[in-house]
Design an enzyme around this catalytic site. Structure first.
Site, short mmCIF file in Angstrom:
data_model
loop_
_atom_site.label_atom_id
_atom_site.label_comp_id
_atom_site.label_asym_id
_atom_site.label_seq_id
_atom_site.Cartn_x
_atom_site.Cartn_y
_atom_site.Cartn_z
N GLY A 155 84.18 -7.89 17.17
CA GLY A 155 83.35 -6.78 17.62
C GLY A 155 83.93 -5.40 17.34
N TYR A 162 80.43 -2.75 25.20
CA TYR A 162 80.93 -1.41 25.53
C TYR A 162 80.20 -0.34 24.71
CZ TYR A 162 84.01 2.68 25.33
OH TYR A 162 84.52 3.97 25.34
N VAL A 172 95.75 0.78 20.17
CA VAL A 172 96.89 0.46 19.29
C VAL A 172 98.12 1.36 19.42
CG1 VAL A 172 95.90 1.67 17.28
CG2 VAL A 172 97.48 -0.19 16.94
N ILE A 173 97.95 2.66 19.51
CA ILE A 173 99.16 3.51 19.53
C ILE A 173 99.99 3.22 20.78
CG2 ILE A 173 100.03 5.91 19.63
CD1 ILE A 173 97.84 6.72 17.71
N GLN A 202 83.64 11.31 32.85
CA GLN A 202 84.64 10.58 32.06
C GLN A 202 84.80 9.14 32.55
OE1 GLN A 202 86.28 12.34 29.49
NE2 GLN A 202 84.80 13.89 30.10
N ALA A 203 84.37 8.86 33.77
CA ALA A 203 84.63 7.52 34.34
C ALA A 203 83.90 6.45 33.55
CB ALA A 203 84.19 7.48 35.80
N THR A 220 91.28 1.86 36.77
CA THR A 220 92.27 1.96 35.70
C THR A 220 93.05 3.27 35.81
OG1 THR A 220 90.63 2.94 34.21
CG2 THR A 220 90.97 0.57 34.01
N PHE A 252 93.23 8.60 31.89
CA PHE A 252 93.98 9.20 30.77
C PHE A 252 93.38 10.56 30.37
CE2 PHE A 252 93.88 8.71 25.88
CZ PHE A 252 94.90 9.63 25.69
P1 NAD Z 1 90.62 5.55 31.57
O1 NAD Z 1 90.42 4.11 31.88
O2 NAD Z 1 92.02 6.07 31.53
O3 NAD Z 1 89.78 6.45 32.55
C1 NAD Z 1 88.58 6.04 33.16
C2 NAD Z 1 88.64 6.43 34.63
O4 NAD Z 1 87.42 6.03 35.26
C3 NAD Z 1 89.77 5.73 35.39
O5 NAD Z 1 90.51 6.69 36.12
C4 NAD Z 1 89.05 4.75 36.30
O6 NAD Z 1 89.77 4.47 37.50
C5 NAD Z 1 87.73 5.46 36.52
N1 NAD Z 1 86.64 4.55 36.90
C6 NAD Z 1 86.32 3.37 36.30
N2 NAD Z 1 85.29 2.79 36.93
C7 NAD Z 1 84.95 3.63 37.96
C8 NAD Z 1 83.95 3.55 38.96
N3 NAD Z 1 83.10 2.52 39.07
N4 NAD Z 1 83.88 4.59 39.86
C9 NAD Z 1 84.74 5.64 39.78
N5 NAD Z 1 85.71 5.72 38.84
C10 NAD Z 1 85.80 4.74 37.93
O7 NAD Z 1 89.91 5.80 30.15
P2 NAD Z 1 89.94 7.05 29.17
O8 NAD Z 1 90.52 6.57 27.90
O9 NAD Z 1 90.51 8.24 29.84
O10 NAD Z 1 88.38 7.25 28.92
C11 NAD Z 1 87.64 8.31 29.51
C12 NAD Z 1 86.24 8.33 28.93
O11 NAD Z 1 86.31 8.58 27.52
C13 NAD Z 1 85.47 7.01 29.08
O12 NAD Z 1 84.15 7.32 29.43
C14 NAD Z 1 85.53 6.38 27.71
O13 NAD Z 1 84.41 5.56 27.48
C15 NAD Z 1 85.54 7.60 26.82
N6 NAD Z 1 86.19 7.36 25.53
C16 NAD Z 1 87.54 7.12 25.45
C17 NAD Z 1 88.12 6.93 24.21
C18 NAD Z 1 89.60 6.68 24.06
O14 NAD Z 1 90.05 6.50 22.92
N7 NAD Z 1 90.40 6.68 25.12
C19 NAD Z 1 87.33 6.95 23.03
C20 NAD Z 1 85.97 7.17 23.16
C21 NAD Z 1 85.42 7.40 24.41
#
Ligand code: NAD
Length: 299
Positions: A264, A140, A184-185, A72-73, A36, A12
């Site tokens: 949690g 997490y 949620v959204i 970001q992963a 994901t 995302f």
């Molecule tokens: P997402 O799940 O859409 O993206 C994560 C990506 O990482 C995916 O494309 C997935 O395929 C990849 N991935 C997962 N495990 C992997 C692995 N072992 N090797 C290689 N790739 C892997 O999530 P997101 O919402 O885009 O989140 C991105 C980052 O932002 C994350 O680190 C998350 O912790 C952080 N974050 C997100 C939010 C939110 O509200 N979405 C809030 C706080 C922090």
């Protein structure tokens, strides 16, 4: 033009970041195992490597010659981490450590880490400041916190420039909308388009600081460009305004029902964004009402 590597670039947030870097004219590499993430989110102008971050020998050569790493992963869902603490630990901690080691060896110019407001956990004073003590409430949050600590240690011990951006509930186009771990959204939009009632957990008076994904992407690019950061600083990236889940349900519209609260989870989040303003010159541009209106138009 910089050479950038985005881990999780099919996800995302990562995919929007890749699009923005390509738009700027940067060269972009993506590491993603598509667990994901989605193939259709991959920017065709980026070089994609379908590799798992847990496999150090496979990822190591991909970091060579890279200027900036955007990590970001992750497996980023609280309920999943409660169900599968070991698997999420492997990805969120070992994966982060592998990316840091590979970045250190490749002498990258900056490592930008996607952290989460959840690291603060219980007992927070609002608005949440970066220097408040962290008391993670779930695996997490703990795993994301360990990532922050690793970034700081890598800056101090190995001189690898790092920065941690603590995202607050990110929403926007491409946000996950299906599955039992969806935020949620996305849940509400799916329920609305399918003519189902919106399911509010608990009393719905819990609040979240929702941040648009385009604002988060801009923060990442400013973090790459800013020469005021690189020592493992933690910086909140939030809208600086919070809304209750009941208010969100009203904005999206339609009938709502109440379901049991999830374990949690924090009661309230609200970012103090003065540090982001000072160090990055960043502030959010997209208001929640506008962001939700655009999502409803595209739904
Ligand atoms: P997402 O799940 O859409 O993206 C994560 C990506 O990482 C995916 O494309 C997935 O395929 C990849 N991935 C997962 N495990 C992997 C692995 N072992 N090797 C290689 N790739 C892997 O999530 P997101 O919402 O885009 O989140 C991105 C980052 O932002 C994350 O680190 C998350 O912790 C952080 N974050 C997100 C939010 C939110 O509200 N979405 C809030 C706080 C922090």
């Amino acid at each position: 033009m910089a050479k950038c590597l985005v881990t999780g670039g099919a996800g995302f947030i990562g995919s929007h970041l890749v699009d923005a870097l390509i738009e700027r004219g940067d060269e972009v590499l993506i590491i993603d195992n598509l667990s994901t993430g989605k193939r259709e989110y991959l920017n065709p102008k980026a070089k994609f490597f379908e590799v798992d971050l847990r496999d150090f020998e496979k990822i190591r050569p991909l970091f060579e010659g890279v200027d900036f790493v955007f990590h970001q992963a992750a497996l980023p869902r609280i309920p999943l981490s409660i169900e599968k603490p070991a698997e999420t630990n492997e990805v969120n901690i070992k994966g982060t450590l592998n990316a840091l080691i590979a970045s250190k060896e490749a002498k990258v110019k900056k490592f930008i880490y996607a952290s989460s407001s959840s690291v603060l956990g219980g007992n927070v004073t609002l608005p949440m400041r970066e220097d408040a003590p962290c008391q993670p409430l779930n695996p997490y949050a703990l795993q994301k916190y360990v990532g922050e600590l690793y970034c700081k240690v890598f800056s101090e011990i190995y001189g690898l420039p790092t920065i941690c951006l603590r995202y607050f509930n990110v929403y926007g186009p491409r946000q996950p909308r299906e599955g039992c771990y969806v935020p949620v959204i996305g849940v509400f939009l799916t329920q609305k388009t399918q003519g189902q009632p919106l399911t509010i957990t608990g009393d719905g008076e819990q609040t979240r600081d929702f941040t648009h994904v385009f604002d988060v992407v801009r923060a990442n690019i400013l973090a790459m460009e800013s020469d005021k950061v690189g020592k493992g600083e933690v910086i909140n990236i939030g809208a600086g305004r919070n809304y209750s889940i009941n208010q969100i349900a009203k904005m999206i519209g339609g009938k709502a029902i109440y379901i049991p609260p999830r374990p949690g989870e924090m009661r309230h989040t609200l970012a103090d964004i003065s540090k982001a303003k000072k160090l990055l010159g960043w502030q959010p541009k997209i208001k929640l009402k506008e962001g939700i209106k655009n999502l409803l138009e595209d739904a």
